[in-house]
Design a protein around this motif. Structure first.
Motif, PDB file in Angstrom:
ATOM      1  N   ASN A 214       0.842  -1.293   0.014  1.00 22.98           N
ATOM      2  CA  ASN A 214      -0.028  -0.130   0.084  1.00 22.98           C
ATOM      3  C   ASN A 214       0.876   1.259  -0.005  1.00 22.98           C
ATOM      4  O   ASN A 214       0.263   2.430   0.200  1.00 22.98           O
ATOM      5  CB  ASN A 214      -0.931   0.097   1.348  1.00 22.98           C
ATOM      6  N   ASN A 215       2.142   1.150  -0.236  1.00 20.92           N
ATOM      7  CA  ASN A 215       2.900   2.343  -0.452  1.00 20.92           C
ATOM      8  C   ASN A 215       2.112   3.192  -1.548  1.00 20.92           C
ATOM      9  O   ASN A 215       1.804   2.822  -2.407  1.00 20.92           O
ATOM     10  CB  ASN A 215       4.244   2.208  -1.099  1.00 20.92           C
ATOM     11  N   ALA A 216       1.910   4.551  -1.019  1.00 21.11           N
ATOM     12  CA  ALA A 216       1.053   5.182  -1.807  1.00 21.11           C
ATOM     13  C   ALA A 216       1.589   6.163  -3.038  1.00 21.11           C
ATOM     14  O   ALA A 216       0.697   6.042  -4.080  1.00 21.11           O
ATOM     15  CB  ALA A 216       0.356   6.442  -0.943  1.00 21.11           C
ATOM     16  N   SER A 217       2.826   6.291  -3.025  1.00 22.27           N
ATOM     17  CA  SER A 217       3.327   7.006  -4.167  1.00 22.27           C
ATOM     18  C   SER A 217       4.720   6.857  -4.438  1.00 22.27           C
ATOM     19  O   SER A 217       5.552   6.206  -3.525  1.00 22.27           O
ATOM     20  CB  SER A 217       3.092   8.475  -4.219  1.00 22.27           C
ATOM     21  N   PRO A 218       5.395   6.855  -5.810  1.00 26.99           N
ATOM     22  CA  PRO A 218       6.744   6.487  -5.855  1.00 26.99           C
ATOM     23  C   PRO A 218       7.594   7.183  -4.976  1.00 26.99           C
ATOM     24  O   PRO A 218       8.621   6.917  -4.648  1.00 26.99           O
ATOM     25  CB  PRO A 218       7.157   6.886  -7.249  1.00 26.99           C
ATOM     26  N   GLU A 219       7.229   8.629  -4.565  1.00 20.15           N
ATOM     27  CA  GLU A 219       8.168   9.185  -3.621  1.00 20.15           C
ATOM     28  C   GLU A 219       8.389   8.486  -2.249  1.00 20.15           C
ATOM     29  O   GLU A 219       9.179   8.904  -1.659  1.00 20.15           O
ATOM     30  CB  GLU A 219       7.534  10.612  -3.487  1.00 20.15           C
ATOM     31  N   GLU A 220       7.560   7.802  -1.817  1.00 19.36           N
ATOM     32  CA  GLU A 220       7.841   7.056  -0.598  1.00 19.36           C
ATOM     33  C   GLU A 220       8.955   5.975  -0.597  1.00 19.36           C
ATOM     34  O   GLU A 220       9.480   5.785   0.260  1.00 19.36           O
ATOM     35  CB  GLU A 220       6.517   6.345  -0.303  1.00 19.36           C
ATOM     36  N   PHE A 221       9.571   5.862  -1.878  1.00 20.52           N
ATOM     37  CA  PHE A 221      10.736   5.071  -2.079  1.00 20.52           C
ATOM     38  C   PHE A 221      12.026   5.976  -1.950  1.00 20.52           C
ATOM     39  O   PHE A 221      12.045   6.994  -2.595  1.00 20.52           O
ATOM     40  CB  PHE A 221      10.695   4.025  -3.136  1.00 20.52           C
ATOM     41  N   PRO A 222      13.102   5.384  -1.558  1.00 17.50           N
ATOM     42  CA  PRO A 222      14.269   6.328  -1.595  1.00 17.50           C
ATOM     43  C   PRO A 222      14.902   6.390  -2.824  1.00 17.50           C
ATOM     44  O   PRO A 222      14.490   5.343  -3.711  1.00 17.50           O
ATOM     45  CB  PRO A 222      15.267   5.360  -0.994  1.00 17.50           C
ATOM     46  N   GLU A 223      15.225   7.345  -3.235  1.00 16.89           N
ATOM     47  CA  GLU A 223      15.690   7.956  -4.399  1.00 16.89           C
ATOM     48  C   GLU A 223      16.349   6.862  -5.145  1.00 16.89           C
ATOM     49  O   GLU A 223      16.074   6.341  -6.479  1.00 16.89           O
ATOM     50  CB  GLU A 223      16.720   9.093  -4.467  1.00 16.89           C
ATOM     51  N   GLU A 224      17.189   6.035  -4.738  1.00 23.50           N
ATOM     52  CA  GLU A 224      18.153   5.000  -5.153  1.00 23.50           C
ATOM     53  C   GLU A 224      17.074   3.802  -5.798  1.00 23.50           C
ATOM     54  O   GLU A 224      17.783   2.957  -6.866  1.00 23.50           O
ATOM     55  CB  GLU A 224      19.096   4.397  -4.593  1.00 23.50           C
ATOM     56  N   ILE A 225      15.937   3.710  -5.482  1.00 25.01           N
ATOM     57  CA  ILE A 225      15.008   2.532  -6.195  1.00 25.01           C
ATOM     58  C   ILE A 225      13.857   2.881  -6.524  1.00 25.01           C
ATOM     59  O   ILE A 225      13.157   2.194  -7.103  1.00 25.01           O
ATOM     60  CB  ILE A 225      14.803   1.388  -4.967  1.00 25.01           C
ATOM     61  N   ARG A 226      13.720   4.105  -6.583  1.00 21.74           N
ATOM     62  CA  ARG A 226      12.622   4.930  -7.154  1.00 21.74           C
ATOM     63  C   ARG A 226      12.155   4.514  -8.616  1.00 21.74           C
ATOM     64  O   ARG A 226      11.033   4.278  -9.029  1.00 21.74           O
ATOM     65  CB  ARG A 226      12.582   6.325  -7.157  1.00 21.74           C
ATOM     66  N   LYS A 227      13.204   4.292  -9.645  1.00 21.71           N
ATOM     67  CA  LYS A 227      12.843   3.806 -10.913  1.00 21.71           C
ATOM     68  C   LYS A 227      12.527   2.434 -11.129  1.00 21.71           C
ATOM     69  O   LYS A 227      11.996   2.038 -11.932  1.00 21.71           O
ATOM     70  CB  LYS A 227      14.277   4.273 -11.817  1.00 21.71           C
ATOM     71  N   THR A 228      12.930   1.541  -9.903  1.00 23.30           N
ATOM     72  CA  THR A 228      12.830   0.036 -10.215  1.00 23.30           C
ATOM     73  C   THR A 228      11.852  -0.561  -9.261  1.00 23.30           C
ATOM     74  O   THR A 228      11.189  -1.533  -9.472  1.00 23.30           O
ATOM     75  CB  THR A 228      14.071  -0.589 -10.212  1.00 23.30           C
ATOM     76  N   ALA A 229      11.510   0.333  -8.324  1.00 27.99           N
ATOM     77  CA  ALA A 229      10.418  -0.285  -7.245  1.00 27.99           C
ATOM     78  C   ALA A 229       8.959   0.274  -7.438  1.00 27.99           C
ATOM     79  O   ALA A 229       9.047   1.505  -8.118  1.00 27.99           O
ATOM     80  CB  ALA A 229      10.924   0.018  -5.973  1.00 27.99           C
ATOM     81  N   THR A 230       8.040  -0.693  -6.942  1.00 25.07           N
ATOM     82  CA  THR A 230       6.835   0.098  -7.153  1.00 25.07           C
ATOM     83  C   THR A 230       5.822  -0.556  -5.868  1.00 25.07           C
ATOM     84  O   THR A 230       6.352  -1.622  -5.473  1.00 25.07           O
ATOM     85  CB  THR A 230       5.869  -0.020  -8.431  1.00 25.07           C
TER      86      THR A 230
END
Ligand code: ATP
Length: 332
Positions: A214-230
């Motif tokens: 339920n992570n609400a938006s990509p900004e909740e992930f740290p910068e280094e995995i933002r492009k690969t995580a969802t």
């Protein structure tokens, strides 16, 4: 007798209308006060329960509560998760499960946490584990087969997670061989298998699963995995109940495990695995420390190795150990 919160919860969830206080008392052999206390505890945990005089109790809404009762009350498995530990916060569920294993915990014991402070991935990498949005769970296995048959369990779990996510969300959950689960080309789940074994005897295996739910938006992930995580919520636009997804993962894993153990190879699971396999019949790059190469992924074999056909027609069996596989143009 102690009134079991999970049993009362299961009964409320399973009935369409009201369940009378009297029925609850009779079923669990407890007093009205005991029932009332459990209902109040559930309300405090966030469940919306309506109580109407002369009718009884009715469950209106289950929020995304993660607790031992919420998970136990849903289980449909024979052995997976029947012994269950839950923590709001822990270092790592794999470490907890190993400790329980040493203390004699049974095969199928599961540890779930809402947050991890030292979540890890393969080869010592970090697994980002914020609270309130994801699943961090580990299942402990005490198999009586030889240690060389244990590495395939990662694939058995990957298949279970992919099946569970597909079933619950209706989205295609792909497997990036051997152990990442991917939705719309981004990673929603990682799996970490660890084993304690003698030369010819397995003490125990733990399989850790981290799913971004339920992570609400990509900004909740740290910068280094933002492009690969969802997360499943980002991709589906819907919030999901984590306990229900845990139940489905355990259900599918248990079935796949029992199938695996019959032959101790993946012959009966290969087809299902390949249906979820990303890059099947497409070009992949194999990042082998002994030398990178590209080829066409042709599916897995009975031992869980990825078959990669090189340009000269030779089919290489890639063993998971030290290797990562990528699509030609990025993470998948
Ligand atoms: P690959 O095979 O792609 O090289 P891996 O299977 O070795 O990856 P894992 O051990 O499954 O990698 O996971 C660790 C990696 O996953 C980290 O290095 C980071 O890039 C990424 N990661 C960490 N936390 C998360 C998360 N919550 N969601 C998605 N990806 C994450």
């Amino acid at each position: 007798m102690k009134t079991d919160k999970s049993d009362i919860l299961a009964l409320l969830r399973g009935s369409n209308g009201y369940v009378s206080g009297q029925q609850l008392c009779a079923q669990f052999g407890v007093s009205r006060t005991a029932v009332w206390k459990v209902i109040n505890q559930l309300k405090e945990e966030g469940y919306k329960i309506e109580s109407v005089t002369n009718k009884g109790y009715r469950l209106l809404e289950s929020p995304d509560v993660l607790s031992k009762s919420e998970i136990s009350s849903r289980l449909t498995t024979k052995w997976a998760g029947q012994s269950l530990y839950y923590f709001d916060e822990t270092g790592s569920t794999n470490i907890d499960a190993k400790r329980y294993a040493e203390d004699g915990a049974v095969h199928g014991t599961v540890v779930v946490a809402d947050m991890q402070t030292t979540g890890r991935g393969r080869r010592g990498r970090m697994w980002q584990s914020p609270s309130g949005s994801a699943i961090y769970m580990t299942i402990l296995l005490k198999p009586d087969f030889p240690p060389d048959k244990a590495s395939m369990l990662t694939l058995v779990m990957a298949l279970g997670v992919a099946e569970a996510i597909t079933e619950v969300t209706g989205m295609d959950a792909g497997i990036k061989w051997p152990n990442d689960i991917v939705v719309n080309k981004k990673k929603v789940c990682g799996i970490l298998t660890e084993m304690n074994a003698e030369q010819d005897y397995i003490q125990y295996v733990v399989i850790g699963v981290g799913i971004n739910v339920n992570n609400a938006s990509p900004e909740e992930f740290p910068e280094e995995i933002r492009k690969t995580a969802t997360s499943l919520r980002i991709e589906s636009g819907k919030q999901l109940g984590r306990a229900a997804l845990i139940e489905r993962v355990l259900f599918h894993f248990e079935q796949n495990y029992d199938t695996y153990v019959r032959k101790l190879d993946l012959s009966e699971l290969m087809e299902a695995y390949d249906r979820h396999l990303l890059n099947l019949n497409a070009e992949v790059k194999v990042l082998d420390p002994k030398g990178e190469f590209t080829g066409i992924a042709r599916g897995i074999n009975e031992s869980g190795e990825l078959l990669v056909e090189r340009e000269d027609g030779e089919v290489v069996q890639v063993y998971a150990g030290e290797v990562s596989v990528r699509g030609l143009y990025g993470y998948v």
